[in-house]
Design an enzyme around this catalytic site. Structure first.
Site, PDB file in Angstrom:
ATOM      1  N   LEU A   1       4.625   2.627  -8.613  1.00  0.00           N
ATOM      2  CA  LEU A   1       3.864   2.760  -7.381  1.00  0.00           C
ATOM      3  C   LEU A   1       2.400   2.380  -7.576  1.00  0.00           C
ATOM      4  O   LEU A   1       1.800   1.700  -6.749  1.00  0.00           O
ATOM      5  CB  LEU A   1       3.962   4.199  -6.849  1.00  0.00           C
ATOM      6  CG  LEU A   1       3.215   4.491  -5.546  1.00  0.00           C
ATOM      7  CD1 LEU A   1       3.758   3.630  -4.418  1.00  0.00           C
ATOM      8  CD2 LEU A   1       3.329   5.973  -5.194  1.00  0.00           C
TER       9      LEU A   1
ATOM     10  N   GLN B   1       1.204   0.318  -9.658  1.00  0.00           N
ATOM     11  CA  GLN B   1       1.090  -1.125  -9.869  1.00  0.00           C
ATOM     12  C   GLN B   1       1.251  -1.902  -8.559  1.00  0.00           C
ATOM     13  O   GLN B   1       0.789  -3.035  -8.449  1.00  0.00           O
ATOM     14  CB  GLN B   1       2.137  -1.604 -10.882  1.00  0.00           C
ATOM     15  CG  GLN B   1       1.874  -1.127 -12.302  1.00  0.00           C
ATOM     16  CD  GLN B   1       3.000  -1.528 -13.251  1.00  0.00           C
ATOM     17  OE1 GLN B   1       4.187  -1.465 -12.897  1.00  0.00           O
ATOM     18  NE2 GLN B   1       2.649  -1.935 -14.457  1.00  0.00           N
ATOM     19  N   GLN B   2       1.926  -1.299  -7.572  1.00  0.00           N
ATOM     20  CA  GLN B   2       2.132  -1.963  -6.295  1.00  0.00           C
ATOM     21  C   GLN B   2       0.900  -1.879  -5.401  1.00  0.00           C
ATOM     22  O   GLN B   2       0.743  -2.673  -4.481  1.00  0.00           O
ATOM     23  CB  GLN B   2       3.325  -1.325  -5.562  1.00  0.00           C
ATOM     24  CG  GLN B   2       4.662  -1.556  -6.243  1.00  0.00           C
ATOM     25  CD  GLN B   2       5.810  -0.923  -5.483  1.00  0.00           C
ATOM     26  OE1 GLN B   2       5.738  -0.750  -4.269  1.00  0.00           O
ATOM     27  NE2 GLN B   2       6.871  -0.560  -6.187  1.00  0.00           N
ATOM     28  N   CYS B   3       0.005  -0.947  -5.655  1.00  0.00           N
ATOM     29  CA  CYS B   3      -1.176  -0.767  -4.833  1.00  0.00           C
ATOM     30  C   CYS B   3      -2.289  -1.711  -5.271  1.00  0.00           C
ATOM     31  O   CYS B   3      -2.452  -1.980  -6.465  1.00  0.00           O
ATOM     32  CB  CYS B   3      -1.672   0.679  -4.922  1.00  0.00           C
ATOM     33  SG  CYS B   3      -0.480   1.883  -4.293  1.00  0.00           S
ATOM     34  N   THR B   4      -3.050  -2.191  -4.308  1.00  0.00           N
ATOM     35  CA  THR B   4      -4.211  -3.034  -4.604  1.00  0.00           C
ATOM     36  C   THR B   4      -5.380  -2.134  -4.971  1.00  0.00           C
ATOM     37  O   THR B   4      -5.846  -1.341  -4.156  1.00  0.00           O
ATOM     38  CB  THR B   4      -4.593  -3.898  -3.386  1.00  0.00           C
ATOM     39  OG1 THR B   4      -3.464  -4.684  -3.011  1.00  0.00           O
ATOM     40  CG2 THR B   4      -5.752  -4.817  -3.725  1.00  0.00           C
TER      41      THR B   4
END
Length: 371
Positions: free
Chosen positions: A239, A241-244
Site C-alpha cells: 500500500l 508503494q502504491q501511494c504517491t
C-alpha cells in the site's frame, strides 16, 4: 407628452448589480481585463475563457490545477477520477474537506461541486470512471462490456473538450488519454511528480496532420522517450508503494506551470502544433506571454526548472501511426489485447524488432525520483 407615452412602462435590469453570481462573474472578468488593459494588450480573453478542459485525475494535481484554471476565468472544467476522498487528502487536495473524507465521497463529482461553489459561473462535471489500462486485465464478458462502454464515453468527452491534462498517479493510466489526444488532435499536457521533482510534457500534434517531410519536427508525447510498454505498476506493490509520496509544495508549483503553459499555447497561431523551446537554438518562437516550452523538469531540492525538447518517436507505444491505425480500425479488440498483454504494444509498433535479441545494449530505467 401624449397620453400613450405616459402609460408606457420602463424596465430596468438590475441583475448585474444585485445578483451575487453576476457580481462574482464580473469581478473575475475585471481581474482578467485589467491584465489586458494594463500589462498585456495581446491577451485573447475570449479564447482563454472559452477553452474546455478535461482533467484526468482529481487528486492533488487536479485540484490545484482547477483552481489555477478558474483564476484565468476558464468556465468549462471536467474531472475524471475513480477514487474516493480519504482522510489523507484534504490537507493536500484543495477542493476537499474533512466531511468529504468522512463520507468517502467520489473525487471527481465532489471536485466539480466544490469548484462551482468557488466560482458559480463554472460549468463543471465529474465522472467516476475507471480508465482502461495496459496490463489491467479485461477477460470476462462483463468486464469487456464495461470497458467498451467506458471507451465510448471517454471518446465522447475527449471530442467535446479542447485541452486534456493527464495527472493520474500511475504511468499506464495516461496511455489511453494519450492515444485519444493523438486521434482527435487535442492539446494534451502531462504532469508527473516524484518526491522532490516534477516533469511537465506538452504532447505534440497528431501524427495524422504531418506528412513524411515534416514528421521529424513533430513533438513527442509522454511515452516517446521510452521503449517499454506501460504495464500494471500496482501489481505486487504494498500500500505504501502504491501511494504517491511527494513534497506538498510540488503540486502547486507544477500545476501552476501546466496552467500557464496552456494559456501561452492558446496564444500561438499553430496551437497544438506549436514548436517547443529549444535551448540549443539562438532564436525560438515566443508568444505574448513568453517562451513556449515543450518539456519542463524541475526540482524543489535545487529550486530550479529546466526546459528541454523531445521529438516524436516513430515507434512510440502511444502516439505513433501504428497505434493510431490499430485503435481507429478495431478499437475494442485492440484494447482487449493491450489490457491482457501489454507487450502487444511493442509488437504492434515494431519495437521488438529494434531491440537486440541477445540482451546486448540493455537500458537503464530511471524513475522521476532518480533524475
Amino acid at each position: 407628452t401624449s397620453h400613450n407615452n405616459l402609460n408606457e412602462s420602463k424596465v430596468v435590469d438590475l441583475k448585474s448589480q444585485l445578483d451575487e453570481k453576476s457580481l462574482s462573474s464580473m469581478a473575475v472578468d475585471l481581474n482578467i481585463k485589467l491584465m489586458k488593459w494594463r500589462l498585456l494588450p495581446e491577451l485573447d480573453i475570449p479564447k482563454v475563457q472559452g477553452v474546455k478542459c478535461l482533467l484526468f485525475g482529481a487528486g492533488t494535481l487536479g485540484c490545484q490545477l482547477a483552481r489555477n484554471l478558474i483564476g484565468w476565468g476558464i468556465r468549462h472544467i471536467t474531472f475524471i477520477d475513480y477514487g474516493k476522498v480519504s482522510h489523507s487528502n484534504p490537507v493536500r487536495q484543495s477542493l476537499f474537506d474533512f466531511e468529504d473524507a468522512k463520507e468517502g465521497k467520489p473525487k471527481a463529482k465532489t471536485a466539480a461541486e466544490k469548484l462551482a461553489k468557488i466560482f458559480p459561473e463554472v460549468v463543471s462535471e465529474g465522472y467516476n470512471i475507471e480508465i482502461p489500462m495496459p496490463g489491467h486485465y479485461a477477460q470476462t464478458p462483463e468486464k469487456m462490456k464495461q470497458v467498451s462502454e467506458t471507451l465510448d464515453l471517454l471518446e465522447k468527452l475527449v471530442q467535446e473538450h479542447d485541452a486534456l491534462f493527464l495527472m493520474t498517479d500511475n504511468r499506464e493510466s495516461r496511455w489511453l488519454p494519450t492515444v485519444l489526444a493523438n486521434k482527435y488532435n487535442k492539446i494534451c499536457i502531462t504532469v508527473g511528480l516524484g518526491f522532490d521533482t516534477y516533469v511537465i510534457v506538452r504532447h505534440g500534434a497528431s501524427s495524422q496532420i504531418y506528412d513524411d517531410k515534416t514528421k521529424e519536427d513533430r513533438l513527442g508525447c509522454y511515452f516517446c522517450n521510452d521503449i517499454l510498454s506501460p504495464n500494471n505498476s500496482m501489481k505486487d506493490r504494498s500500500l505504501d508503494q502504491q501511494c504517491t509520496v511527494t513534497r506538498p509544495g510540488l503540486s502547486f508549483i507544477s500545476s501552476a506551470y501546466a496552467c500557464e503553459l496552456l494559456v501561452s499555447l492558446l496564444h500561438h497561431p499553430l496551437g497544438v502544433a506549436a514548436p517547443g523551446y529549444d535551448p540549443e537554438k539562438e532564436k525560438n518562437d515566443e508568444t505574448p506571454l513568453g517562451y513556449l516550452p515543450q518539456y519542463l523538469r524541475g526540482s524543489c531540492s535545487e529550486f530550479d526548472s529546466k526546459m528541454y525538447i523531445s521529438k516524436a518517436f516513430p515507434n512510440c507505444v502511444a502516439c505513433s501511426e501504428y497505434i493510431l491505425h490499430e485503435f481507429s480500425n478495431n478499437r475494442d479488440k485492440f484494447m482487449f489485447e493491450v489490457m491482457n498483454n501489454p507487450d502487444y504494444l511493442q509488437k504492434v509498433t515494431k519495437i521488438d524488432e529494434l531491440l537486440p535479441a541477445d540482451g546486448e545494449g540493455e537500458c537503464i530505467i530511471l524513475d522521476d525520483d532518480d533524475m
